[in-house]
Design an enzyme around this catalytic site. Structure first.
Site: not given
Length: 213
Positions: A13, A88, A127, A160, A171
């Site tokens: 996203k 969410r 990532r 991260r 998650r």
């Protein structure tokens, strides 16, 4: 043009949001960024959010929706926006729906990037993100032109702390329990569009642009 990007953590996203911003000139609305900005600016909602965070409590949906209302009222959102990371839960989706009715706006498209869980893990672990502009890259699938440097603003890229396999699994479990049911919520409203998120980045971007026109 009011858009929501939908999909599991690591579905791409953030990467696609950058291309939408470049083409259509509309801002990306991230709840995390908005919370930090509201707290730093000392707005009434920001002060409430700060009090919650300092006491170790979760920021309530009412406060988040209030911050979103403030953000959507800004001049740069007049011709559209991209919602990313909110809502969410079904309760948040219903609150957002009520807010948009009050503001006389609506979502034009909800774009779902569909990616199997097993591919998500590899994507997230590799990532790298820009702390300055939010640009998102991948060491294998979407490397920056210059290693370790953001293509968009030239600032350093970082990994991260929670971009590891164990955290990703947790998650994803939370996403399937809380957020995935929103797919049917928006499909019933006739605004949901599905995209194969396993394609390469350029193909996904082209598919999104075809939907948006």
């Amino acid at each position: 043009m009011n858009i929501m990007l939908f999909g599991a953590p690591g579905a791409g996203k953030g990467t696609q949001a950058k291309y939408i911003i470049e083409k259509y000139g509309i801002p990306q609305i991230s709840t995390g960024d908005m919370l930090r900005a509201a707290v730093n600016a000392g707005t009434p909602m920001g002060l409430e959010a700060k009090a919650c965070m300092e006491s170790g409590k979760l920021v309530s949906d009412d406060i988040i929706v209030g911050i979103i209302k403030d953000r959507l009222s800004m001049e740069d959102c007049k011709k559209g926006f991209i919602l990313d990371g909110f809502p969410r839960t079904l309760a948040q989706a219903e609150a957002l729906e009520k807010l948009m009715i009050e503001m006389n706006i609506s979502l034009d498209k909800v774009i779902s990037l569909n990616v199997p869980d097993e591919l998500i893990v590899g994507r997230v672990v590799g990532r790298r993100v820009c702390k300055s502009c939010g640009g998102s890259f991948h060491v294998e699938f979407n490397p920056p032109k210059k290693e370790g440097i953001c293509d968009f603003c030239g600032q350093p890229l970082v990994q991260r702390k929670d971009d590891n396999a164990d955290t990703v699994a947790k998650r994803l479990a939370e996403y399937h329990a809380q957020t995935a049911p929103l797919f049917d919520f928006y499909k019933e409203k006739g605004v949901m569009e599905e995209i194969d998120g396993t394609k390469n980045i350029k193909e996904i971007t082209e598919d999104i642009f075809k939907i948006l026109g």
